[in-house]
Design a protein around this motif. Sequence first.
Motif, mmCIF file in Angstrom:
data_model
loop_
_atom_site.group_PDB
_atom_site.id
_atom_site.type_symbol
_atom_site.label_atom_id
_atom_site.label_comp_id
_atom_site.label_asym_id
_atom_site.label_seq_id
_atom_site.Cartn_x
_atom_site.Cartn_y
_atom_site.Cartn_z
ATOM 1 N N GLY A 125 -59.923 43.344 37.867
ATOM 2 C CA GLY A 125 -61.006 44.226 38.309
ATOM 3 C C GLY A 125 -61.389 45.169 37.184
ATOM 4 O O GLY A 125 -60.544 45.540 36.359
ATOM 5 N N ALA A 126 -62.664 45.526 37.151
ATOM 6 C CA ALA A 126 -63.143 46.391 36.068
ATOM 7 C C ALA A 126 -64.083 47.467 36.606
ATOM 8 O O ALA A 126 -64.956 47.944 35.895
ATOM 9 C CB ALA A 126 -63.838 45.545 35.004
ATOM 10 N N GLY A 128 -64.374 51.217 39.135
ATOM 11 C CA GLY A 128 -63.826 52.571 39.053
ATOM 12 C C GLY A 128 -62.326 52.610 39.301
ATOM 13 O O GLY A 128 -61.607 53.398 38.672
ATOM 14 N N ALA A 129 -61.822 51.769 40.198
ATOM 15 C CA ALA A 129 -60.389 51.795 40.530
ATOM 16 C C ALA A 129 -59.557 51.416 39.307
ATOM 17 O O ALA A 129 -58.516 52.029 39.031
ATOM 18 C CB ALA A 129 -60.101 50.842 41.697
ATOM 19 N N ARG A 150 -64.121 39.197 37.334
ATOM 20 C CA ARG A 150 -65.058 38.120 37.675
ATOM 21 C C ARG A 150 -66.235 38.152 36.698
ATOM 22 O O ARG A 150 -66.621 37.140 36.152
ATOM 23 C CB ARG A 150 -65.514 38.355 39.120
ATOM 24 N N LEU A 173 -61.997 36.193 34.499
ATOM 25 C CA LEU A 173 -60.907 35.606 35.306
ATOM 26 C C LEU A 173 -60.657 34.158 34.896
ATOM 27 O O LEU A 173 -59.531 33.666 34.961
ATOM 28 C CB LEU A 173 -61.296 35.606 36.796
ATOM 29 N N SER A 189 -62.017 45.180 44.833
ATOM 30 C CA SER A 189 -62.241 45.482 46.240
ATOM 31 C C SER A 189 -62.296 44.197 47.062
ATOM 32 O O SER A 189 -62.685 44.219 48.222
ATOM 33 C CB SER A 189 -63.545 46.271 46.378
ATOM 34 N N GLU A 195 -60.985 38.543 50.764
ATOM 35 C CA GLU A 195 -60.960 37.547 49.684
ATOM 36 C C GLU A 195 -59.886 37.848 48.648
ATOM 37 O O GLU A 195 -59.352 38.956 48.591
ATOM 38 C CB GLU A 195 -62.324 37.514 48.996
ATOM 39 N N PRO A 197 -59.255 37.394 44.369
ATOM 40 C CA PRO A 197 -59.910 37.017 43.112
ATOM 41 C C PRO A 197 -59.474 35.611 42.696
ATOM 42 O O PRO A 197 -58.331 35.214 42.961
ATOM 43 C CB PRO A 197 -59.398 38.057 42.112
HETATM 44 P P1 ATR Z 1 -64.129 50.173 42.704
HETATM 45 O O1 ATR Z 1 -64.536 51.596 42.467
HETATM 46 O O2 ATR Z 1 -63.403 49.918 43.978
HETATM 47 O O3 ATR Z 1 -63.417 49.594 41.541
HETATM 48 P P2 ATR Z 1 -66.543 48.700 42.004
HETATM 49 O O4 ATR Z 1 -66.858 49.542 40.817
HETATM 50 O O5 ATR Z 1 -67.645 48.264 42.908
HETATM 51 O O6 ATR Z 1 -65.514 49.400 42.970
HETATM 52 O O7 ATR Z 1 -65.751 47.428 41.483
HETATM 53 C C1 ATR Z 1 -65.297 46.437 42.339
HETATM 54 C C2 ATR Z 1 -64.433 45.474 41.548
HETATM 55 O O8 ATR Z 1 -63.951 44.447 42.426
HETATM 56 C C3 ATR Z 1 -65.163 44.761 40.427
HETATM 57 O O9 ATR Z 1 -64.250 44.501 39.388
HETATM 58 C C4 ATR Z 1 -65.603 43.464 41.112
HETATM 59 O O10 ATR Z 1 -65.858 42.391 40.238
HETATM 60 P P3 ATR Z 1 -67.332 42.249 39.536
HETATM 61 O O11 ATR Z 1 -67.392 43.304 38.486
HETATM 62 O O12 ATR Z 1 -67.344 40.879 38.987
HETATM 63 O O13 ATR Z 1 -68.329 42.458 40.644
HETATM 64 C C5 ATR Z 1 -64.368 43.175 41.931
HETATM 65 N N1 ATR Z 1 -64.567 42.264 43.062
HETATM 66 C C6 ATR Z 1 -65.112 42.546 44.273
HETATM 67 N N2 ATR Z 1 -65.074 41.466 45.083
HETATM 68 C C7 ATR Z 1 -64.475 40.463 44.375
HETATM 69 C C8 ATR Z 1 -64.113 39.107 44.658
HETATM 70 N N3 ATR Z 1 -64.370 38.543 45.852
HETATM 71 N N4 ATR Z 1 -63.489 38.400 43.695
HETATM 72 C C9 ATR Z 1 -63.224 38.954 42.480
HETATM 73 N N5 ATR Z 1 -63.535 40.236 42.149
HETATM 74 C C10 ATR Z 1 -64.143 40.985 43.085
#
Ligand code: ATR
Length: 271
Positions: A125-126, A128-129, A150, A173, A189, A195, A197
Motif C-alpha cells: 500500500g502507498a 496515507g496509512a 497496486r 505488486l 484499505s 479483498e 491485495p
Molecule cells: P489510506 O489513507 O487508508 O492509505 P488511500 O490513500 O486511499 O487510503 O490508499 C489506499 C491504499 O490501499 C492504496 O495503496 C491502494 O492502492 P492504489 O494506490 O493502487 O489504489 C490500496 N488498495 C485499496 N484497495 C485495494 C485492493 N483491492 N487491492 C490492492 N490495493 C488496494
Amino acid sequence: MDLYAVFGHPVGHSLSPRIHRMFAEETAQQIEYERREPPLDGFADALRAFREEGGHGANVTVPFKEEAWSLADQRSERAERAGAVNTLVCGETLYGDNTDGEGLINDLRNNLGVGLAGKRILIVGAGGAARGVLGPLLAEQPASLVIANRTAGRAKVLAKAFDDIGNIEGRGLDTLAGERFEVVINATSSGLEGEVPALPESVVSDGATAYDMLYGAEPTPFLRWAERNGAFRVRDGLGMLVEQAAGAFELWRHIRPSTEPVIETLRHDTR
Ligand code: ATR
C-alpha cells in the motif's frame, strides 16, 4: 477535568474514547474524552471551537490527518515526514505529532516480540496509512524496506520521499513473484471491501510475520490469506491502535499507560 477528543468522519465506531478512559483510570488522570464528527469541510472550524471550549488535545483520524498537519503551528519531525498528524496538543500554539509509526513498532516489538532491525520488510500500500509509518520503520534500521502497491507509480513516489533515511524501494505488486520477506505489513484499505491485495504467496511463505493495520471482530482477509500461505504469525492492527493512543496519552499527560490490559479487554469484547 481536562477535555480531549477524537476528530474523524465517520467517528461513531472509534475505540479511542474507551481506550483513553481506560488509560485515565489506570493512571488516575482526570480527563474527559469525546468524539467529534465535523462535516468533511468543517474540521478547521470544529477544531477552533474545541480549543475555545478549552480542549487540551485531540486525536485525529481519517480523513482529517493531512488537514491537521497543515493546521499545526509546530510539528514533530516524524509528523513532518509523515505529512499527517494524528495527535494535537493544544496550547498557546498548536503542536502536531504522529504516533502511528511508534504504535506499529511498539505492537510488533513489545506485544509480538518482533524486532525490525536487520529484517527484510514488505509494506503493501502507498496511501496515507503507509506514509504515516515509513519514517519510524526506517529508523529501526531494517535490512531493506520494499513498498509494493497496486499502482506502482505511487509506491515509487513514496519511496523517493524517504530514500535519504534508509534502504527503501517502491514497486508494483506484480514485481514480487518468488520474493520472500520476514515481516509483511498490509497498509492497504483492501480489507474494507473484503479483498486481499494481489500478492504472490512467496512473500509470506517463509514463515513471515503478517501484520494488518486493519482490525475487526474476525481475522481480516489479508491475515486469512497469509495464514493459508505459510505465515508463521498473523496479527491485526488492534494493538497498533492502542499503542498509538498510548503515545498520544503520554504526550498529553506525561505519563505512560500500560497497554496490555487495554488490548486484552478490547480483544475480549470484540470477539
Ligand atoms: P489510506 O489513507 O487508508 O492509505 P488511500 O490513500 O486511499 O487510503 O490508499 C489506499 C491504499 O490501499 C492504496 O495503496 C491502494 O492502492 P492504489 O494506490 O493502487 O489504489 C490500496 N488498495 C485499496 N484497495 C485495494 C485492493 N483491492 N487491492 C490492492 N490495493 C488496494
